[in-house]
Design an enzyme around this catalytic site. Structure first.
Site, short mmCIF file in Angstrom:
data_model
loop_
_atom_site.label_atom_id
_atom_site.label_comp_id
_atom_site.label_asym_id
_atom_site.label_seq_id
_atom_site.Cartn_x
_atom_site.Cartn_y
_atom_site.Cartn_z
N SER A 151 27.83 35.54 42.61
CA SER A 151 29.26 35.27 42.53
C SER A 151 29.64 34.16 43.51
O SER A 151 29.48 34.31 44.73
CB SER A 151 30.05 36.54 42.85
N GLY A 165 41.59 36.96 40.97
CA GLY A 165 40.45 37.46 41.73
C GLY A 165 40.01 36.43 42.77
O GLY A 165 39.56 36.78 43.86
N LYS A 214 35.65 41.04 34.49
CA LYS A 214 36.52 39.88 34.70
C LYS A 214 37.98 40.32 34.48
O LYS A 214 38.29 41.50 34.56
CB LYS A 214 36.10 38.75 33.77
N ASP A 237 32.55 31.61 32.56
CA ASP A 237 33.90 31.69 32.00
C ASP A 237 33.95 31.18 30.56
O ASP A 237 34.98 31.33 29.88
CB ASP A 237 34.88 30.91 32.89
N ARG A 272 35.45 41.38 29.05
CA ARG A 272 35.39 40.27 28.08
C ARG A 272 34.38 40.50 26.96
O ARG A 272 34.51 39.90 25.89
CB ARG A 272 35.11 38.95 28.80
N GLN A 312 32.54 33.32 44.19
CA GLN A 312 33.69 33.77 44.98
C GLN A 312 33.21 34.46 46.26
O GLN A 312 33.78 34.25 47.33
CB GLN A 312 34.56 34.72 44.16
C1 S3P Z 1 34.90 31.43 40.19
C2 S3P Z 1 33.71 32.09 40.03
C3 S3P Z 1 33.45 32.99 38.90
C4 S3P Z 1 34.42 32.73 37.76
C5 S3P Z 1 35.84 32.63 38.22
C6 S3P Z 1 36.00 31.51 39.23
C7 S3P Z 1 35.05 30.61 41.39
O1 S3P Z 1 33.65 34.31 39.36
O2 S3P Z 1 34.31 33.73 36.79
O3 S3P Z 1 36.69 32.36 37.13
O4 S3P Z 1 35.99 29.78 41.46
O5 S3P Z 1 34.23 30.74 42.30
P1 S3P Z 1 32.49 35.08 40.17
O6 S3P Z 1 32.18 34.27 41.36
O7 S3P Z 1 33.06 36.40 40.57
O8 S3P Z 1 31.37 35.20 39.18
#
Ligand code: S3P
Length: 431
Positions: free
Chosen positions: A167, A92, A345, A318, A349, A169
């Site tokens: 998030s 993702g 996720k 996580d 989970r 990400q």
């Molecule tokens: C991550 C952010 C989290 C996490 C993922 C890695 C990142 O996701 O669960 O394993 O590196 O920014 P989300 O930003 O979608 O919550």
């Protein structure tokens, strides 16, 4: 994978480089004009997906030794159009943060992934990139992948983006896109999420300011990223299964040196403290790549139940399946709330950990946004499934180490998504 509960756990675990930082550093290096060097880069399959993306847009990534990678970036706006769809596999992070980096290029890119990734929500990435003028289409049902990213250069600056969910990400996608905008771009989060990108951008000479109107407010000012050198800290999320196991096992003492201690990632350490775990954190004098690092040691502890919710959720996101495992060994009812994101996720989970732990005799109730576990219980070895999810595979391996009798974890190979050496490291500390 067959797991026999160990009588005793001792040792030091050197975990791979942080996966979150590795993805970001690779993408940023790909946007810089020239050669960047990374040490301690993660060997996770997820990070390979980001390397694949870079290869398809004309960035050269070369292994120089274990964890050592050089990246010959093109400069912002100079990625070429990939000539076939980018396979993000299970990642993702590659799909969402990669979409952000692609958005600042006048190209069309398609991003796809495995069955797990194809089930994950992506409309949110369109929501945050479209204010900058990129067009993101989700071709799966209900905002699911494959994704088509129609970028432009420069993107439209001068906007403030509010992600629909907390998030990191999404925030990172906007910040990476913002590098190629024609004016500053701001992201406003209701709850602060991991800030690795904010720490990396200045290393590449891209101005990024945090705060000024709230802790979750970040502004990137567009600039040509410069090549950089970075030592990636150890991944606290990869250390986490060992820390949880040491706390819950009756005869254990484990150390994890060189792990990242970014305060927006250390939620599990706070949960361990609240549960009464004997943990010691020794921060190192010198940070690595703009991130605080240090050693964490955890010893066998008598655990008590706790409540986990609110702002700690993104800081422990996580690690929440591990909190559920810890809760089976803690006195009382542990409650996790405000974690609806856990359901979207790499697997659902909430269901995955509840099913696995119940099969081992735990008392678990699920809710739309979390779960409740009553402990302590004697876990019984069982046949359980990782459901294709690396974090579930590792959490169930921890539970198996705490159970009476052997367990079998189906699909345990999923650990390679974030930590290919996980079972070897576990075997080493089990003697
Ligand atoms: C991550 C952010 C989290 C996490 C993922 C890695 C990142 O996701 O669960 O394993 O590196 O920014 P989300 O930003 O979608 O919550």
């Amino acid at each position: 994978m067959r797991v026999e509960p160990p009588r005793r756990l001792r040792g030091t675990i050197t975990v791979p480089g942080d996966k979150s930082v590795s993805h970001r550093a690779l993408l940023l290096a790909g946007l810089a004009a020239g050669r960047s060097y990374l040490g301690g880069c993660s060997d996770a399959a997820d990070v390979d997906a980001t390397r694949r993306l870079l290869g398809l847009v004309g960035v050269t990534v070369v292994d120089r030794g274990p964890g050592q990678v050089s990246v010959l970036g093109t400069g912002r706006g100079r990625w070429r159009a990939p000539d076939h769809p980018i396979d993000c596999a299970n990642s993702g992070s590659t799909m969402r943060m990669g979409a952000g980096a692609l958005a600042g290029h006048a190209t069309v890119a398609r991003l796809d992934g495995d069955a797990s990734l194809r089930a994950r929500p992506m409309a949110r990435i369109a929501h945050v990139l479209e204010p900058l003028g990129a067009v993101v289409r989700c071709d799966g049902v209900d905002g699911r992948p494959p994704l088509e990213v129609r970028g432009r250069h420069p993107l439209r600056g001068g906007c403030t983006v509010r992600p629909p969910v907390a998030s990191a990400q999404l925030k990172t996608a906007v910040l990476l896109a913002g590098i190629s905008a024609d004016g500053p771009v701001t992201v406003e989060e209701e709850v602060a999420t991991r800030d690795h990108t904010e720490r990396l951008l200045p290393l590449a000479g891209v101005p990024c300011t945090v705060g000024g109107g709230g802790p979750g407010r970040v502004t990137v000012t567009p600039a040509e990223p410069q090549p950089f050198g970075l030592r990636v800290p150890g991944d606290l999320s990869s250390a986490a299964p060992f820390l949880a196991l040491a706390a819950a096992h009756p005869d254990a003492e484990l150390r994890c040196p060189g792990v990242g201690l970014n305060p927006l990632r250390t939620g599990l350490l706070d949960v361990l403290a609240a549960m009464g775990a004997a943990a010691a954190i020794e921060p190192a004098a010198v940070p690595a790549g703009g991130e605080p690092v240090g050693e964490v040691m955890v010893r066998s502890s008598r655990l008590r139940a706790t409540s986990v919710g609110g702002g700690i959720i993104p800081r422990a996101i996580d690690e929440l399946p591990l909190v559920a495992v810890l809760a089976t060994q803690a006195q009382g009812r542990t409650v996790i709330t405000g974690a609806a994101e856990l359901r979207v996720k790499e697997s659902d989970r909430v269901e995955a950990i509840a099913l696995g732990l119940r099969a081992m005799g735990a008392v678990v109730e699920t809710a739309p946004d979390g779960l409740e576990v009553v402990g302590p219980v004697r876990l019984i070895g069982a046949r359980v499934s990782a459901r294709g999810d690396h974090r579930i595979a590792m959490a169930l391996a921890v539970a198996a180490c705490l159970a009476d009798g052997a367990s079998e974890i189906e699909g345990a190979e999923a650990v390679s998504v974030s930590y290919p050496g996980f079972f070897a490291a576990l075997a080493a500390v089990c003697g």
